[in-house]
Design a protein around this motif. Structure first.
Motif, short mmCIF file in Angstrom:
data_model
loop_
_atom_site.label_atom_id
_atom_site.label_comp_id
_atom_site.label_asym_id
_atom_site.label_seq_id
_atom_site.Cartn_x
_atom_site.Cartn_y
_atom_site.Cartn_z
N CYS A 1 0.83 -1.22 0.00
CA CYS A 1 0.00 0.00 0.00
C CYS A 1 0.86 1.27 0.00
N HIS A 2 0.34 2.29 -0.68
CA HIS A 2 1.05 3.57 -0.82
C HIS A 2 0.25 4.72 -0.23
N THR A 3 0.98 5.74 0.22
CA THR A 3 0.38 7.03 0.53
C THR A 3 1.12 8.07 -0.30
N TYR A 4 0.36 8.87 -1.07
CA TYR A 4 0.95 9.93 -1.87
C TYR A 4 0.62 11.27 -1.23
N VAL A 5 1.67 12.03 -0.89
CA VAL A 5 1.50 13.36 -0.31
C VAL A 5 1.66 14.38 -1.44
N ASP A 6 0.56 14.99 -1.81
CA ASP A 6 0.53 15.91 -2.93
C ASP A 6 1.12 17.27 -2.55
N MET B 1 -1.57 17.12 8.56
CA MET B 1 -2.47 16.00 8.26
C MET B 1 -1.70 14.88 7.58
N ALA B 2 -0.89 15.23 6.61
CA ALA B 2 -0.14 14.21 5.86
C ALA B 2 0.81 13.45 6.78
N ARG B 3 1.46 14.18 7.69
CA ARG B 3 2.40 13.52 8.62
C ARG B 3 1.64 12.55 9.54
N ASN B 4 0.52 12.97 10.08
CA ASN B 4 -0.26 12.10 10.96
C ASN B 4 -0.74 10.85 10.23
N ILE B 5 -1.19 11.04 8.99
CA ILE B 5 -1.67 9.90 8.21
C ILE B 5 -0.53 8.93 7.91
N ALA B 6 0.62 9.47 7.50
CA ALA B 6 1.75 8.61 7.16
C ALA B 6 2.26 7.84 8.37
N ILE B 7 2.38 8.51 9.50
CA ILE B 7 2.85 7.83 10.72
C ILE B 7 1.88 6.72 11.11
N ASN B 8 0.59 7.01 11.09
CA ASN B 8 -0.41 6.01 11.43
C ASN B 8 -0.37 4.82 10.49
N VAL C 1 -3.09 12.43 -0.06
CA VAL C 1 -3.35 13.53 0.87
C VAL C 1 -3.23 14.82 0.07
N THR C 2 -4.32 15.53 -0.08
CA THR C 2 -4.33 16.75 -0.89
C THR C 2 -5.54 17.59 -0.54
N ALA C 3 -5.41 18.90 -0.76
CA ALA C 3 -6.54 19.82 -0.60
C ALA C 3 -7.14 20.18 -1.95
N ASP C 4 -6.56 19.65 -3.01
CA ASP C 4 -7.02 19.98 -4.37
C ASP C 4 -8.00 18.91 -4.85
N GLU C 5 -9.25 19.31 -5.07
CA GLU C 5 -10.28 18.35 -5.45
C GLU C 5 -10.02 17.72 -6.81
N LYS C 6 -9.51 18.50 -7.76
CA LYS C 6 -9.24 17.95 -9.10
C LYS C 6 -8.14 16.91 -9.05
N THR C 7 -7.11 17.18 -8.25
CA THR C 7 -6.03 16.20 -8.09
C THR C 7 -6.55 14.93 -7.43
N ALA C 8 -7.38 15.09 -6.41
CA ALA C 8 -7.96 13.94 -5.72
C ALA C 8 -8.81 13.13 -6.70
N GLU C 9 -9.59 13.81 -7.54
CA GLU C 9 -10.45 13.11 -8.49
C GLU C 9 -9.62 12.33 -9.50
N LYS C 10 -8.52 12.93 -9.97
CA LYS C 10 -7.64 12.21 -10.91
C LYS C 10 -7.07 10.96 -10.25
N PHE C 11 -6.66 11.07 -9.01
CA PHE C 11 -6.10 9.94 -8.27
C PHE C 11 -7.15 8.84 -8.11
N TYR D 1 -8.25 6.00 -0.97
CA TYR D 1 -8.54 6.97 0.09
C TYR D 1 -8.13 8.38 -0.32
N VAL D 2 -8.88 9.35 0.14
CA VAL D 2 -8.51 10.75 0.06
C VAL D 2 -8.46 11.29 1.49
N ASN D 3 -7.27 11.71 1.90
CA ASN D 3 -7.06 12.32 3.22
C ASN D 3 -7.45 11.40 4.38
N ALA D 4 -7.04 10.14 4.29
CA ALA D 4 -7.25 9.18 5.37
C ALA D 4 -6.22 8.07 5.26
N SER D 5 -5.98 7.39 6.37
CA SER D 5 -5.00 6.32 6.44
C SER D 5 -5.51 5.04 5.78
#
Length: 418
Positions: free
Chosen positions: A230-235, A242-249, A346-356, A366-370
């Motif tokens: 599994c991967h987490t991408y920090v945009d 938020m990104a740090r908390n998600i990645a650590i978890n 992990v992103t605040a950009d809706e278009k980027t999240a939608e592409k992902f 997932y968008v903005n969650a572990s």
């Protein structure tokens, strides 16, 4: 209940006969059995933990990794969690007999598509005692017979659990042989099990090697729950905290499970602000970091990452990191190295999240969650049989409906075809 010393073919025949009887077992009886099984697990805690202590002693002496020992380990809290899983399954709606679709034809034929059991489910798995209880509970609720073949490291624990479950289920009115266990954990017996024609489906629950062995050798349909790279991408538009908390978890909370993060991808425009502190915190949690050249330039004590690392499900406190130029590169990396399991952005950009969400090929996105939330219980499905990374029949957490099929029931009033 089945004697676990029965030859495989006899065990299969008994399970098949039990599966026919399970068709007519009422929801009330199944729920009563699940409740009694939960009570029996609680009251048998001492017996279960004694068996598990012996398994842990042997596993530790064999040099088993800390992550795998964690999967094997039971304590009072985990035993209570297994009992709760059975109660949760009892509380779920029974899918058997549910009308999925219904329509009437111009000739007045009434056509229904109805949920039915699969029949006999074989489960072959590694050193995870919770699978024993969850598989038995899920199969019972869906009126399937189950044959369990756990790994050798958990043998004593599994035997104690199955003994308890069998007695409680039988007293509640469940047909004998509905829950069975294979005692012989040799590879030869496993091969016979995978070719058992009385199985309607075989489910391997474990790593990629187990899945590959079962897919290669099975003579019956296979529904696999396998590796989670599994991967987490920090945009570049991620909230850093938020990104740090998600990645650590995602990496640290429980590294030995299939929904733990194995690779962290970071956009180049945020790398300098995000990676140094995040790597420091990961290392404080005993995580070994393997990174590309950019990652190595931003933090100390980072080993060089290889393609082999990016392909690996570590199931341990090891993390691969790569800095990427864009979300498109992140998606390309995930689709190349991932195992179709769980992927996060992990992103605040809706278009980027939608592409992902649209372009990443995975059972769960997932968008903005572990990624650690990929779990039947967390999804409200109750216990699960595993996380399917296939695309046919079921994908993602395999709850009750995943263990059913459908049949068509047609009612007429004398129609014949001209």
């Amino acid at each position: 209940m089945s004697k676990i010393t029965d030859p495989i073919d006899v065990l299969g025949a008994k399970a098949k006969a039990a599966s026919r009887k399970l068709y007519s077992v009422t929801t009330d009886t199944k729920n009563k059995a699940l409740t009694e099984m939960a009570k029996a697990i609680k009251s048998g805690t001492e017996q279960i933990l004694q068996a598990n202590n012996e398994d842990m002693r042997v596993a530790a002496a064999k040099g088993t990794t800390a992550a795998l020992l964690d999967r094997l380990l039971l304590n009072e809290e985990r035993v209570l969690d297994m009992a709760k899983a059975l109660v949760d399954i009892a509380d779920l709606d029974d899918p058997i007999g549910k009308v999925v679709d219904e329509w009437k034809r111009p000739n007045d034929l009434d056509i229904k598509r109805v949920r039915v059991p699969l029949g006999v489910i074989g489960v072959i798995y590694e050193a995870r005692p919770n699978v024993t209880v969850e598989a038995a509970g899920l199969c019972l609720k869906t009126s399937n017979a189950v044959i369990l073949r756990g790994g050798s490291l958990a043998f004593n624990t599994n035997k104690a659990l199955v003994d308890i479950l069998q007695v409680a289920a039988s007293k509640a009115g469940v047909p004998d042989n509905a829950i069975a266990m294979i005692e012989d954990v040799s590879h030869e017996t496993a091969d016979k099990f995978m070719a058992l024609q009385d199985l309607d489906v075989l489910i391997p629950r474990g790593g990629e090697k187990l899945k590959e062995a079962v897919v290669e050798k099975a003579k019956v349909p296979v529904l696999w729950a396998a590796a989670g790279n599994c991967h987490t991408y920090v945009d570049k538009d991620a909230d850093i905290d938020m990104a740090r908390n998600i990645a650590i978890n995602a990496k640290v909370q429980r590294p030995g499970v299939c929904n733990a993060m194995e690779t962290l991808l970071v956009h180049k425009d945020i790398a300098e602000r995000f990676l140094p502190e995040t790597i420091k915190e990961l290392q404080e949690n005993d995580v070994e970091i393997r990174g590309d050249e950019t990652t190595k330039s931003l933090a100390s004590d980072v080993k060089e990452a290889t393609d082999g690392d990016y392909y690996t499900e570590f199931l341990d406190l090891i993390l691969a990191i790569k800095v990427v130029n864009s979300v498109d590169e992140a998606i390309e990396h995930i689709n190349k190295f991932g195992t179709l399991h769980s992927e996060a952005i992990v992103t605040a950009d809706e278009k980027t999240a939608e592409k992902f969400k649209t372009n990443v090929d995975a059972a769960v996105v997932y968008v903005n969650a572990s990624t650690r939330f990929t779990d039947g219980g967390e999804f409200g499905l109750g216990a699960e049989m595993g996380i399917s990374t296939q695309k046919l029949h079921v994908r993602g957490p395999m709850g009750l409906e995943a263990l059913t099929s459908t049949k068509y029931v047609i009612e007429g009033n004398g129609q014949v075809r001209g």
